[in-house]
Design a protein around this motif. Structure first.
Motif, short mmCIF file in Angstrom:
data_model
loop_
_atom_site.label_atom_id
_atom_site.label_comp_id
_atom_site.label_asym_id
_atom_site.label_seq_id
_atom_site.Cartn_x
_atom_site.Cartn_y
_atom_site.Cartn_z
N LYS A 145 0.88 -1.34 0.08
CA LYS A 145 -0.03 -0.10 0.20
C LYS A 145 0.88 1.37 -0.06
O LYS A 145 0.74 2.18 1.12
CB LYS A 145 -1.12 -0.06 1.28
N SER A 203 2.25 4.80 -0.27
CA SER A 203 1.63 5.93 0.11
C SER A 203 1.56 6.84 -0.93
O SER A 203 0.46 7.55 -0.97
CB SER A 203 2.62 6.66 1.10
N GLN A 229 -1.58 6.22 -2.93
CA GLN A 229 -2.88 6.71 -2.09
C GLN A 229 -3.02 8.30 -2.30
O GLN A 229 -4.28 8.53 -2.39
CB GLN A 229 -2.84 6.21 -0.84
N ARG A 245 -6.68 9.41 -4.02
CA ARG A 245 -7.59 10.02 -3.29
C ARG A 245 -8.29 11.07 -3.62
O ARG A 245 -9.51 11.27 -3.61
CB ARG A 245 -6.77 10.40 -1.96
#
Length: 456
Positions: A428, A430, A433, A437
């Motif tokens: 996952k 960063s 993400q 987002r």
């Protein structure tokens, strides 16, 4: 037998959603998705490899029995693990996230949307043929109509699960009507003594088991729907084939571009136009069923973090997994663009049976690792073992019979999913993400979707 093999394949897709639509709609979903255009257009593939009428009919019947046994295994899995997602959820419970991810990667990116695309292309071809008498419809016309069909079907499924169920029920009734008409006509012809093509039915039988292998490369509501639907389709398929042979010789069946249409021209004239019309109904219903079930896998994978998060969201007003359905539809549109995707489907079919074999194996594994789970339906373990063996055969037989590099390419594509799994799912990272987002937020506002309140 590819087309009858699809019976088991589509059943596996439909099992995971039967609990959402009730018994009648569950039966219609299974029957309507399983019966596409194959039984009307190309049953000759079975005859070609079996070599005679007798083995041809036996293969149809045998595949019905095997599909029924496989369906019982899925009934146990579906009542034991009540999560959405079908095979994905079963593989997750038995073998962990990596195997489940590889299944979702191959299915979401290739198998489901390409299957949806080829069904809509078949629909478009037979819907446009009457307007181009004596010639083949232009490719651009069929592809445009297939695109329109995808848009309509995705829209219907995004609007309401009940609406999609009603559409499925209607088109299932339509295709069962034409099957009933063909079967009744066949029975009448048999009583009139049209049995020449059924005499000496085993003359010319093929002894190539590799070829036959290619042919096979075949809650309470859910088990009841399965028990009703599978025998119904099996009996329909066998009886329809018998009806064909009452008016057509084996040579005529092999030469006919659309067997049911030829049958209709000889038996239903001057109402022979109803056969191609109902073939169009049949393919549209199969496409609707494929879309109805196909979006659920992307939805569940997104909820588990194996796909982008937006796919796990549902419509705030309609309570349907609209992002997953739209994503499946968009991918299907891209699969319509190439000249021919049949080869893609054929080469990935061996991968399908790898995962279906693993899914049935998960039933055996969980008999020992998850003994505490409640099993409202429990099948003899020997049945699951038989399906696993058959799955292994269906994987290996086409490769041994006709080894090609494309099978290797398919395997490479499937395992290439691990290159995305490790950084984006396992670690996952960063930065990914941070990128996703704001994209997720804007798509959420645009589509008016929210995360589901209840996690399964």
């Amino acid at each position: 037998m590819f087309y009858f093999c699809l019976m088991f394949v589509y059943l596996c897709v439909c099992v995971c959603v039967c609990a959402q639509v009730g018994l009648l709609s569950g039966v219609c979903l299974i029957v309507g998705t399983m019966i596409g255009s194959g039984i009307f257009i190309s049953p000759k593939a079975v005859l070609l490899y079996s070599g005679a009428v007798g083995p041809c009919l036996l293969i149809w019947a045998a595949c019905g029995v095997l599909a029924s046994l496989g369906a019982l295994c899925y009934a146990e899995l579906g009542t034991m693990i009540t999560k959405s997602g079908g095979e994905y959820s079963y593989l997750m419970e038995a073998f962990g996230p990596i195997v489940a991810y590889l299944y979702s990667w191959a299915s979401i990116m290739v198998l489901k949307p390409s299957s949806f695309a080829i069904i809509t292309l078949s629909f478009a071809e037979y819907a446009t043929t009457p307007f181009y008498s004596g010639c083949t419809p232009p490719v651009i016309v069929t592809k445009c109509l297939a695109t329109v069909a995808i848009v309509i079907i995705v829209t219907v499924n995004c609007l309401s699960v009940k609406l999609a169920s009603y559409v499925q029920n209607f088109f299932t009734a339509a295709k069962l009507f034409i099957i009933f008409a063909i079967v009744v006509a066949g029975i009448v012809l048999l009583t009139q003594g049209n049995t020449e093509n059924l005499s000496n039915a085993f003359n010319g039988t093929s002894s190539s088991f590799g070829a036959i292998g290619l042919l096979l490369d075949t809650s309470l509501n859910m088990p009841l729907a399965i028990i009703i639907a599978i025998p119904l389709v099996s009996v329909c398929y066998v009886l329809v084939n018998i009806a064909y042979f009452t008016v057509m010789t084996t040579s005529e069946v092999l030469l006919s571009p659309a067997v049911a249409v030829t049958f209709g021209d000889r038996v239903f004239y001057p109402l022979s136009w109803i056969v191609p019309l109902f073939v169009v109904f049949s393919t549209f219903g199969a496409a609707n069923g494929s879309c109805f079930a196909g979006g659920r896998l992307a939805y569940v994978s997104g909820r588990q973090g194996h796909m982008v998060k937006i796919l796990s969201y549902i419509s705030l007003k309609r309570y349907t997994p609209s992002p997953a359905l739209i994503f499946n539809g968009v991918l299907s549109f891209f699969y319509i663009i190439p000249a021919d995707i049949n080869g893609l489907i054929n080469y990935f079919s061996f991968a399908v049976w790898v995962f279906y074999g693993l899914t049935t194996l998960s039933l055996i594994v969980m008999r020992f690792t998850r003994k505490e789970l409640d099993r409202p339906v429990k099948v003899p373990i020997v049945i699951a073992g038989l399906i696993v063996i058959m799955s292994c055969y269906l994987v290996l037989a086409p490769v041994i019979e006709n080894p090609e590099l494309e099978y290797l390419y398919c395997a490479i594509f499937i395992f290439s999913g691990l290159l995305l799994y490790y950084p984006f799912v396992h670690l996952k990272v960063s930065w990914a993400q941070r990128i996703m987002r704001p994209i997720t937020m804007h798509l959420q506002l645009l589509m008016e979707v929210v995360p589901p309140e209840k996690a399964e």
